[in-house]
Scaffold this active site. Sequence first.
Site, mmCIF file in Angstrom:
data_model
loop_
_atom_site.group_PDB
_atom_site.id
_atom_site.type_symbol
_atom_site.label_atom_id
_atom_site.label_comp_id
_atom_site.label_asym_id
_atom_site.label_seq_id
_atom_site.Cartn_x
_atom_site.Cartn_y
_atom_site.Cartn_z
ATOM 1 N N ARG A 73 10.929 15.861 1.703
ATOM 2 C CA ARG A 73 10.669 14.626 2.443
ATOM 3 C C ARG A 73 9.240 14.647 2.997
ATOM 4 O O ARG A 73 8.549 13.632 3.008
ATOM 5 C CB ARG A 73 11.678 14.438 3.571
ATOM 6 C CG ARG A 73 11.341 13.245 4.476
ATOM 7 C CD ARG A 73 12.469 12.866 5.416
ATOM 8 N NE ARG A 73 13.098 14.001 6.065
ATOM 9 C CZ ARG A 73 12.596 14.668 7.095
ATOM 10 N NH1 ARG A 73 11.413 14.342 7.602
ATOM 11 N NH2 ARG A 73 13.260 15.683 7.633
ATOM 12 N N TYR A 107 5.043 -12.981 -0.930
ATOM 13 C CA TYR A 107 6.334 -12.631 -1.516
ATOM 14 C C TYR A 107 7.431 -12.871 -0.480
ATOM 15 O O TYR A 107 7.284 -12.520 0.695
ATOM 16 C CB TYR A 107 6.305 -11.174 -1.965
ATOM 17 C CG TYR A 107 7.646 -10.608 -2.355
ATOM 18 C CD1 TYR A 107 8.414 -11.216 -3.345
ATOM 19 C CD2 TYR A 107 8.146 -9.472 -1.735
ATOM 20 C CE1 TYR A 107 9.645 -10.711 -3.704
ATOM 21 C CE2 TYR A 107 9.374 -8.951 -2.095
ATOM 22 C CZ TYR A 107 10.123 -9.567 -3.073
ATOM 23 O OH TYR A 107 11.348 -9.069 -3.428
ATOM 24 N N ASP A 138 -2.560 -6.665 0.394
ATOM 25 C CA ASP A 138 -1.573 -6.405 -0.655
ATOM 26 C C ASP A 138 -2.266 -6.682 -1.987
ATOM 27 O O ASP A 138 -2.487 -7.817 -2.376
ATOM 28 C CB ASP A 138 -0.355 -7.311 -0.477
ATOM 29 C CG ASP A 138 0.771 -6.972 -1.448
ATOM 30 O OD1 ASP A 138 0.463 -6.486 -2.561
ATOM 31 O OD2 ASP A 138 1.943 -7.191 -1.114
ATOM 32 N N LYS A 193 5.239 -2.554 -9.955
ATOM 33 C CA LYS A 193 4.637 -3.555 -10.820
ATOM 34 C C LYS A 193 3.634 -2.919 -11.787
ATOM 35 O O LYS A 193 4.012 -2.102 -12.610
ATOM 36 C CB LYS A 193 4.013 -4.658 -9.975
ATOM 37 C CG LYS A 193 4.923 -5.182 -8.844
ATOM 38 C CD LYS A 193 6.261 -5.710 -9.325
ATOM 39 C CE LYS A 193 7.012 -6.501 -8.278
ATOM 40 N NZ LYS A 193 7.574 -5.740 -7.158
#
Length: 380
Positions: A46, A100, A173, A198
């Site tokens: 982690r 988005y 972004d 993406k």
Amino acid sequence: MEQETVLAQAGTRTDPGTGALSTPLYQSATFRHPALGESTGYDYSRTANPTRTALESSLAALDGGSRACAFASGMAALDAVFRLVRHDERRRVVVTEDPYGGTVRMLDQLFQHYGLHPTYVDTSDNGAVEAELARGGVALLLVEFPTNPLLRVADIAALAQAARRVGALFAVDNTFLTPYLFRPLEHGADIAVYSATKYLGGHNDVVAGAVVCRDADLGQQVAYIQNAAGAILGPMDSWLLIRGLKTLAIRMDRQMDNALAIAEFLSTHPHVQAVRYPGLAGDPGHDLLLRQAKGCGAVLSFEVDDPDRVRAILKGVEIFSFAESLGGVESLITYPAVQTHADLAADVRDRLGINNRLLRLSVGIENINDLLHDLKTVLE
């Protein structure tokens, strides 16, 4: 080095012991300590994992940042950015007004409960952004570049200066363009954020997110959030993302060529009323985008003349797949009003132009003649 070289070399030379060119997949949750008080640098995955470290180093180099952190999704990456806003008198976030839909959902339905108040503005309008910043109390300016799905273009350097004047963090972004086409940190942004699902991954086979910080101290804060909240990218997904990065340049070049050809075709079709793609010379954002970036990406949207035509298009396409997401090698078609932007209020969607005639294309690497034939068939 040029971006194409950095991309092709992503993850190499990370295993000097064997000389493996492919980054090893360290599918391990924990790591053995050499002795009490000693560490190999890896204790628990982690906090850090060698495969993820190789990915994060590559992402930082691509954007020219001091540190990158890889997350389990693009939304997890945005979550970490919003968590940077401290609980003090500055609790406002100024955000692109047509982002988005998941960004709106996260801010309106989740973070408002923690006192973080979003204001949505047209970030392609410098004056509107500066006026909102001048109202005071703004901790963060978040801009999509270009916007989704209307492809509006902001002046990143100008907005960076505006954010700096009021002491606000500035995050971009950059999912649509990727660091191959545009590096926000070089234009004054503090943070570049990605849905790495993406274009960075590029094959629709991994869900991932990334945050890249210009400043080392800010990067350390994001890394602390990444470890504390635990929304990390696993080693297998990190390995897949490294593999995807290696072909980003050649994929994006082909996709942009296809996107421009499709945009030009659609702009002259009698059943298409409007096309939004900054690659078109007549697009309002064309000149501004190309003053900042070396390409316009491969996402475009268009409005048909009759909403009843939409259902037939979505059912009739054979090469394009009717599916959410974007950026993969396969071409996709999306209906934003009922898919990606359903979380926006209906009146807001109508005001922005995300109406029941708007379709969004993510253009892939297929043969352009096949793609054009597919669209011609369903439009006629």
